[in-house]
Design an enzyme around this catalytic site. Structure first.
Site, PDB file in Angstrom:
ATOM      1  N   ARG A 135      -2.759   3.301  12.732  1.00 44.08           N
ATOM      2  CA  ARG A 135      -2.116   4.579  11.869  1.00 44.08           C
ATOM      3  C   ARG A 135      -1.173   5.462  12.900  1.00 44.08           C
ATOM      4  O   ARG A 135      -0.220   5.935  12.300  1.00 44.08           O
ATOM      5  CB  ARG A 135      -3.367   5.232  11.489  1.00 44.08           C
ATOM      6  N   CYS A 161      -3.501   6.382   0.096  1.00 49.16           N
ATOM      7  CA  CYS A 161      -3.119   5.026  -0.453  1.00 49.16           C
ATOM      8  C   CYS A 161      -2.571   4.921  -1.793  1.00 49.16           C
ATOM      9  O   CYS A 161      -2.261   3.936  -2.117  1.00 49.16           O
ATOM     10  CB  CYS A 161      -4.418   4.006  -0.154  1.00 49.16           C
ATOM     11  N   LYS A 177     -11.777  -5.003   2.392  1.00 52.22           N
ATOM     12  CA  LYS A 177     -11.569  -4.384   3.318  1.00 52.22           C
ATOM     13  C   LYS A 177     -12.218  -3.269   3.740  1.00 52.22           C
ATOM     14  O   LYS A 177     -12.472  -2.395   2.821  1.00 52.22           O
ATOM     15  CB  LYS A 177     -10.013  -3.741   3.117  1.00 52.22           C
ATOM     16  N   GLU A 211     -16.296  -7.987  -4.627  1.00 50.13           N
ATOM     17  CA  GLU A 211     -14.917  -7.953  -4.513  1.00 50.13           C
ATOM     18  C   GLU A 211     -14.002  -9.085  -4.702  1.00 50.13           C
ATOM     19  O   GLU A 211     -12.971  -9.293  -5.325  1.00 50.13           O
ATOM     20  CB  GLU A 211     -14.561  -7.048  -3.284  1.00 50.13           C
ATOM     21  N   LYS A 251     -11.194  -7.879   6.447  1.00 53.11           N
ATOM     22  CA  LYS A 251     -10.639  -6.985   7.239  1.00 53.11           C
ATOM     23  C   LYS A 251     -11.337  -5.824   7.741  1.00 53.11           C
ATOM     24  O   LYS A 251     -12.131  -5.250   6.892  1.00 53.11           O
ATOM     25  CB  LYS A 251      -9.162  -6.570   6.801  1.00 53.11           C
ATOM     26  N   SER A 294      -5.655  -3.811  14.499  1.00 51.68           N
ATOM     27  CA  SER A 294      -5.087  -3.237  15.914  1.00 51.68           C
ATOM     28  C   SER A 294      -6.216  -2.513  16.854  1.00 51.68           C
ATOM     29  O   SER A 294      -6.056  -2.936  17.846  1.00 51.68           O
ATOM     30  CB  SER A 294      -4.256  -1.830  15.244  1.00 51.68           C
ATOM     31  N   TYR A 337      -2.185  -9.231  16.169  1.00 53.35           N
ATOM     32  CA  TYR A 337      -0.968  -9.029  16.822  1.00 53.35           C
ATOM     33  C   TYR A 337      -1.050  -9.792  18.043  1.00 53.35           C
ATOM     34  O   TYR A 337      -0.055  -9.704  19.059  1.00 53.35           O
ATOM     35  CB  TYR A 337      -1.254  -7.507  17.375  1.00 53.35           C
ATOM     36  N   CYS A 365       0.985  -1.287   0.016  1.00 54.24           N
ATOM     37  CA  CYS A 365      -0.110  -0.170  -0.037  1.00 54.24           C
ATOM     38  C   CYS A 365       1.111   1.246   0.140  1.00 54.24           C
ATOM     39  O   CYS A 365       2.093   1.079   0.423  1.00 54.24           O
ATOM     40  CB  CYS A 365      -0.889   0.005   1.199  1.00 54.24           C
TER      41      CYS A 365
END
Ligand code: PBG
Length: 327
Positions: free
Chosen positions: A206, A131, A196, A234, A249, A275, A314, A121
């Protein structure tokens, strides 16, 4: 006649051994991909305040983490770069000496048991944080495609196993596939972030990747949260363009979408526990409001039960350790 008192579902829940044997959903660290943030330099370890236990790491600091992940059986790592310089076009995205290519080469060398994923990206590399290339205030889809392809090629050249475009430009899977094939990388896989959403759950990322847009938002290219038929569309397009795997996502708030995608394709389906999903669990656990370990595993099980084969999370190392220790 069946039913109570003859049928008693509780019989199979009586002991841990019974519960383990009849579990319908299995969780294994090989399903996990750990996202990492890479900077240039050496000896750098900046903790990300909104993502406890996650760091911006220089490549030398990344190697022990990769070895640890490998020894715990974690499936892979996905790399996000924080470049030294940003410009309007995001040219450092394809710098062969940039943090991501260097991380890929080092991890392939020192932890070859991991699958090396490269996120593609422009938002970490552009001065405006969008992006792709801007035309006025709008991200120019078609002008961005060759830049994404250049970045993908740089990561494949460095040794990436999976190229994962997350930009949400239309047509990027096909252009990346052609570029890789023409350069002799026909065996390198593409996992498209097909579905997404434009999500507030990306907030901590971010900060971590220093990739917030300087103005506006990403709603003109990322998906609108209410939509699921559009998610099917998509996925169909990305499969036609040559995606080897598809991703949904965020994960937790979109379990119905994961199920929908699972039921429509035979390709592996990945889900990204982003995140914000991670940080909410950490924050509540720090306050003693929830049992962080148990919520971690339960959140991952939910994502697998909904149909995901792979989870970008994570929690990859913590969860692998918890599973190993039987926590
Ligand atoms: C884009 C990208 C983003 C995430 C992964 N790839 C941020 C965005 O779209 O703004 C978010 C991941 C997360 O929140 O953990 N390079």
């Amino acid at each position: 006649m069946t039913g109570f008192p003859v049928e008693r579902p509780r019989r199979l829940r009586r002991t841990p051994a019974l519960r383990r044997q009849v579990a319908e959903t299995r969780i294994d660290p090989s399903m996990f991909v750990l996202p990492v943030f890479v900077v240039s330099g050496s000896g750098i370890r900046n903790e990300i305040p909104s993502m406890p236990g996650n760091y911006q790491l220089s490549v030398d600091e990344l190697i022990p983490l990769a070895r640890e992940a490998e020894s715990l059986g974690v499936g892979g790592m996905i790399f996000f770069g924080i470049p030294d310089t940003k410009d309007e076009q995001g040219t450092s995205a394809w710098d062969p000496e940039g943090p991501v290519p260097r991380a890929i080469t080092a991890v392939k060398k020192h932890a070859p048991g991991l699958v090396a994923w490269a996120d593609v990206c422009m938002c970490e590399y552009t001065s405006h944080g969008h992006c792709g290339i801007l035309d006025g205030d709008v991200v120019d889809n078609d002008a961005t495609l060759p830049l994404l392809a250049k970045a993908a090629l740089a990561y494949a050249t460095a040794g990436a196993d999976v190229i994962a475009p997350s930009d949400m430009m239309d047509g990027r899977v096909g252009v990346i596939r052609d570029t890789l094939d023409n350069a002799g990388f026909e065996d390198i896989a593409i996992c498209s972030y097909s579905v997404k959403y434009s999500s507030a759950f990306y907030g901590p990322f971010r900060d971590a990747a220093d990739s917030a847009p300087a103005f506006g938002d990403r709603r003109s290219h990322q998906m609108d949260p209410p939509n699921v038929r559009e998610a099917r569309r998509e996925v169909e397009l990305d499969v036609l363009e040559g995606a080897d795997m598809v991703m949904v996502k965020p994960a937790g708030p979109y379990l119905d979408v994961i199920r929908e995608v699972r039921d429509m394709v035979d390709l592996p389906v990945a889900a990204y526990q982003v995140s914000g999903e991670f940080s909410m669990v950490k924050a509540a656990a720090e306050r003693g409001w929830i049992d962080g370990d148990r919520v971690m595993i339960e959140s991952l099980i939910g994502i697998i039960r909904s149909g995901a084969d792979i989870i970008l999370t994570y929690f990859a190392i913590d969860a692998a350790r918890a599973l190993k220790e039987g926590r």
